[in-house]
Scaffold this motif. Sequence first.
Motif, short mmCIF file in Angstrom:
data_model
loop_
_atom_site.label_atom_id
_atom_site.label_comp_id
_atom_site.label_asym_id
_atom_site.label_seq_id
_atom_site.Cartn_x
_atom_site.Cartn_y
_atom_site.Cartn_z
N ALA A 1 34.22 70.37 -10.26
CA ALA A 1 34.23 71.21 -9.05
C ALA A 1 32.81 71.63 -8.70
CB ALA A 1 35.11 72.44 -9.27
N ALA A 2 32.02 71.98 -9.72
CA ALA A 2 30.66 72.44 -9.47
C ALA A 2 29.82 71.32 -8.86
CB ALA A 2 30.02 72.93 -10.76
N TYR A 3 30.00 70.11 -9.40
CA TYR A 3 29.19 69.00 -8.94
C TYR A 3 29.57 68.59 -7.51
CZ TYR A 3 26.50 64.72 -8.97
OH TYR A 3 25.59 63.75 -8.67
N LEU A 4 30.88 68.56 -7.24
CA LEU A 4 31.33 68.09 -5.93
C LEU A 4 31.19 69.16 -4.85
CD1 LEU A 4 34.56 66.11 -6.92
CD2 LEU A 4 32.29 65.22 -6.41
N LEU A 5 31.54 70.41 -5.20
CA LEU A 5 31.55 71.47 -4.19
C LEU A 5 30.25 72.26 -4.16
CD1 LEU A 5 35.11 73.01 -4.82
CD2 LEU A 5 34.44 71.35 -3.08
N GLY A 6 29.65 72.44 -5.35
CA GLY A 6 28.52 73.36 -5.45
C GLY A 6 27.18 72.71 -5.20
N GLU A 7 26.98 71.53 -5.78
CA GLU A 7 25.65 70.92 -5.72
C GLU A 7 25.16 70.65 -4.30
OE1 GLU A 7 23.08 70.41 -7.55
OE2 GLU A 7 24.01 71.40 -9.24
N PRO A 8 26.03 70.18 -3.39
CA PRO A 8 25.51 69.96 -2.02
C PRO A 8 24.93 71.23 -1.42
CG PRO A 8 27.65 68.91 -2.29
CD PRO A 8 27.41 69.73 -3.53
N ARG A 9 25.55 72.39 -1.71
CA ARG A 9 25.04 73.65 -1.17
C ARG A 9 23.74 74.07 -1.84
NH1 ARG A 9 30.49 72.16 -0.27
NH2 ARG A 9 30.51 72.33 1.98
N VAL A 10 23.67 73.81 -3.15
CA VAL A 10 22.42 74.12 -3.85
C VAL A 10 21.28 73.29 -3.27
CG1 VAL A 10 21.22 73.97 -6.07
CG2 VAL A 10 23.57 74.82 -5.99
N ASP A 11 21.55 72.00 -3.07
CA ASP A 11 20.51 71.12 -2.52
C ASP A 11 20.07 71.59 -1.13
OD1 ASP A 11 21.88 68.04 -3.93
OD2 ASP A 11 20.47 69.51 -4.74
N SER A 12 21.04 71.97 -0.30
CA SER A 12 20.70 72.44 1.05
C SER A 12 19.83 73.69 0.98
CB SER A 12 21.97 72.75 1.84
OG SER A 12 22.76 71.59 1.97
#
Lengths: 72, 256
Positions: free
Chosen positions: B27-38
């Motif tokens: 969940a963290a990789y799929l949902l969270g990482e895109p937001r962290v990168d942004s």
Amino acid sequence: MAQSVAPPTTGADTPAALPIRAILPWAVFFGVLMLVLLYFVGAEQGATSVFSGTDVHEWVHDGRHLLGFPCH
Amino acid sequence: MNSATVRTLLVRGMLAGLGAGLLALVAAYLLGEPRVDSAIALEEGHSHAHGGGHEVEVVSRGLQSTAGLATGVLLYGVAFGGIVALAFCFALGRVGRFGPRATAALLAGAGLLAVYVVPFLKYPANPPAVGDPDTIGKRTALYGLMMLLGVLLAVAAVILGKRLAPRLGNWYASVIAAAGFILAVGLAYAFLPAVNEVPAGFPGTLLWQFRLASLAIQVVLWTAFGLLFGHLAERHLDPLSRPVRSSAGSVPVSSG
């Protein structure tokens, strides 16, 4: 005429409680150990530092943010 | 041997925490990482606009967002798995008439609420670029305090409920305990200082999505843990409990 009735399924009894005396040593030792783990995930080289530098902070950076801990 | 039981439950709790951590990691990789990168892209853009020099990367983004993320989430899962297993040992047989699975599920729900939702509602998760490094100490202390209060007030509510149950019955005792919990948490919210360090111009949409992702990760973690640990604990404590197999075919009725 014989009539067979399915035996009623007995509801589980309340499980016996484990004595506090048996739990406490494990709770103290492993409780502290788990909290130390959480400290490193959530706060090391942020608010406080046990080790100098920023390696721990940088390594768990993304996890720290996403798990909700203040990060920087 | 009670001590051996505690040890077994502790190990199973940590294993369940690890398993739940793996699901939370997805969940963290799929949902969270895109937001962290942004958020990091915004942070770096802002840094460039102000002529900021390039910092030497201690850990590359590639590692941070994969192995680093895994380390954080899995260790978190194992740590809370161990802690909740110990709480389970205290709670089993002492909180109502719940069996191992139900006790584990209730504890996981309580953990999600007390450890994450309560602090989150006052000091929500923040992506990179949000938060002043100069105030990290204060914010960490406040967040830790809110976590501690969440847990202590939840425990107090359970104790209150148990005390009231003989007089008022389980239903009313539980409602009053829950109301007391909410009131006490509300007071903590009112008296603790607010924190708002979102920089001007940071997109509200990204902030909202990041916080939702953080909540989703925790919901996955605690739900998976409650179910996994409940199963493992049940298997250890009550090995005879199995799904009841009905005998094949219908029972023939002898004609009289």
